[in-house]
Scaffold this active site. Structure first.
Site, PDB file in Angstrom:
ATOM      1  N   GLN A  95     -45.592 -26.543 -22.934  1.00 37.44           N
ATOM      2  CA  GLN A  95     -44.267 -26.108 -22.248  1.00 37.44           C
ATOM      3  C   GLN A  95     -42.932 -26.663 -22.598  1.00 37.44           C
ATOM      4  O   GLN A  95     -43.176 -27.939 -22.088  1.00 37.44           O
ATOM      5  CB  GLN A  95     -44.500 -25.410 -21.004  1.00 37.44           C
ATOM      6  CG  GLN A  95     -43.757 -24.361 -20.583  1.00 37.44           C
ATOM      7  CD  GLN A  95     -43.509 -22.933 -21.270  1.00 37.44           C
ATOM      8  OE1 GLN A  95     -44.635 -22.481 -21.980  1.00 37.44           O
ATOM      9  NE2 GLN A  95     -42.285 -22.507 -21.443  1.00 37.44           N
TER      10      GLN A  95
ATOM     11  N   ASP B 259     -48.216 -22.817 -31.166  1.00 39.77           N
ATOM     12  CA  ASP B 259     -46.514 -22.566 -31.186  1.00 39.77           C
ATOM     13  C   ASP B 259     -46.005 -22.455 -32.510  1.00 39.77           C
ATOM     14  O   ASP B 259     -44.897 -22.145 -32.797  1.00 39.77           O
ATOM     15  CB  ASP B 259     -46.018 -23.570 -30.505  1.00 39.77           C
ATOM     16  CG  ASP B 259     -45.542 -23.185 -29.069  1.00 39.77           C
ATOM     17  OD1 ASP B 259     -45.570 -22.015 -28.657  1.00 39.77           O
ATOM     18  OD2 ASP B 259     -45.791 -24.105 -28.185  1.00 39.77           O
TER      19      ASP B 259
ATOM     20  N   LYS C 248     -48.841 -16.691 -18.992  1.00 36.71           N
ATOM     21  CA  LYS C 248     -49.642 -16.809 -20.182  1.00 36.71           C
ATOM     22  C   LYS C 248     -51.199 -16.935 -20.007  1.00 36.71           C
ATOM     23  O   LYS C 248     -52.121 -16.286 -20.510  1.00 36.71           O
ATOM     24  CB  LYS C 248     -49.163 -18.105 -21.150  1.00 36.71           C
ATOM     25  CG  LYS C 248     -47.863 -17.898 -21.701  1.00 36.71           C
ATOM     26  CD  LYS C 248     -47.257 -18.956 -22.387  1.00 36.71           C
ATOM     27  CE  LYS C 248     -45.998 -18.854 -22.881  1.00 36.71           C
ATOM     28  NZ  LYS C 248     -45.247 -19.991 -23.138  1.00 36.71           N
TER      29      LYS C 248
HETATM   30  N1  GUN Z   1     -40.349 -22.425 -24.055  1.00 33.93           N
HETATM   31  C1  GUN Z   1     -39.738 -21.541 -24.128  1.00 33.93           C
HETATM   32  N2  GUN Z   1     -40.314 -20.825 -25.217  1.00 33.93           N
HETATM   33  C2  GUN Z   1     -41.453 -21.503 -25.386  1.00 33.93           C
HETATM   34  C3  GUN Z   1     -42.284 -21.533 -26.796  1.00 33.93           C
HETATM   35  O1  GUN Z   1     -42.259 -20.430 -27.401  1.00 33.93           O
HETATM   36  N3  GUN Z   1     -43.352 -22.280 -26.533  1.00 33.93           N
HETATM   37  C4  GUN Z   1     -43.487 -23.361 -25.792  1.00 33.93           C
HETATM   38  N4  GUN Z   1     -44.198 -24.339 -25.947  1.00 33.93           N
HETATM   39  N5  GUN Z   1     -42.321 -23.793 -24.827  1.00 33.93           N
HETATM   40  C5  GUN Z   1     -41.398 -22.530 -24.807  1.00 33.93           C
END
Ligand code: GUN
Length: 295
Positions: A98, A121, A54
């Protein structure tokens, strides 16, 4: 195989390119560079890969990003302090913690601590509520990405029967709420089938569009589908495969071989929905940076 492949690569690239152009416009007209903060707690290898990927995408499309990495024994209070710092930082427009977090940290408390205007998110209860009632909001990235894949592959969900398999807060429920909206690119008749159903196939066989988000490898087979339907596979399951150097491979929630004999269009795993999540995160960040959603 008779189904057409819905390839996530060109669709996600196009969306990232749009986010890049929107960011350039924001910088040119208002002097704003979108900024995204990542918080990574612990040493889960998959999470480390996701966050790195990311951050790399941010750099590619001209966003500012910062990553705060903390050890597994970090307290909840320390994570909440970090969030408070980013909430107050005007150069940061999006905050992504995350998941999964270590067991001693309450994920809901963490989500609620994020300023909902920076919740890229789309997990904060204010954004969840606004999505349900059809008010502008930051929407969860994977569900919003599924809608974009449908629209951009010529499978507009409007007026079609969408059956979502799986009722998670991450995918099943938000994708239902997105596709139900009385709006262009949505307006579907949407059903959720889940583990409480006596016979899931009874529902999937009625579907024009099946969205599989169950977390069980190869659960949806060709015999569970209506001929000519569209299949969106959200699953990412690692299974043993002695023919691979790593000893494993990734498969979806759909048994691809049999499903692609029955469906008219299907997403691959990998290379499908998985690529959309980061692209939509970039879209959400530029949207958050524009400050127009909640004004
Ligand atoms: N862990 C797996 N997918 C995601 C997501 O879309 N956002 C976040 N913050 N953590 C994740």
């Amino acid at each position: 195989m008779s189904a057409t492949l819905i390839d996530g690569k060109p669709i996600s690239l196009a969306i990232k390119d749009e986010a890049k152009k929107e960011a350039e416009e924001l910088l040119r007209t208002r002097g704003i560079t979108p900024g995204l903060a990542f918080i990574l707690v612990g040493d889960d290898p998959a999470s480390e890969i996701y966050v790195r990927s990311k951050g790399k995408t941010c750099a590619e499309i001209g966003f500012h990003s910062v990553t705060e990495t903390r050890p597994v024994d970090t307290s909840q209070a320390e994570v909440l302090d970090l969030i408070a710092r980013f909430n107050a930082d005007p150069s940061i427009h999006g905050i992504l913690v995350q998941f999964p977090l270590p067991k001693h940290i309450d994920e809901m408390k963490v989500i609620e601590a994020i300023d909902y205007r920076k919740d890229v998110d789309g997990f904060h209860p204010i954004n969840v509520g606004r999505l349900v009632i059809g008010r502008p909001c930051l929407r969860p990235c994977t569900p919003a990405g599924i809608q974009e894949m449908l629209i951009r592959s010529g499978n507009d969900p409007g007026g079609r029967h969408v059956v979502i398999v799986g009722r998670s807060n991450l995918v099943g429920k938000p994708v239902l709420n997105i596709l139900l909206q009385k709006q262009r690119g949505a307006n579907a008749v949407a059903t959720i089938a889940h583990t409480g159903a006596r016979d899931i196939a009874r529902y999937t066989r009625e579907a024009d569009i099946v969205i599989a988000a169950i977390g069980r490898p190869g659960f949806i087979t060709g015999s569970m589908l209506k001929p000519g339907c569209t299949v969106i596979d959200v699953g990412i399951n690692r299974i043993p495969d002695p023919t691979k150097k790593s000893g494993t491979r990734i498969i979806g929630d759909v048994e691809f071989t049999s499903a692609s004999e029955v469906a008219a269009a299907i997403t691959p795993v990998p290379g499908g929905v998985g690529l959309m999540t980061i692209a939509m995160l970039m879209k959400n960040t530029v949207l958050a940076a524009s400050g127009t959603l909640y004004s």
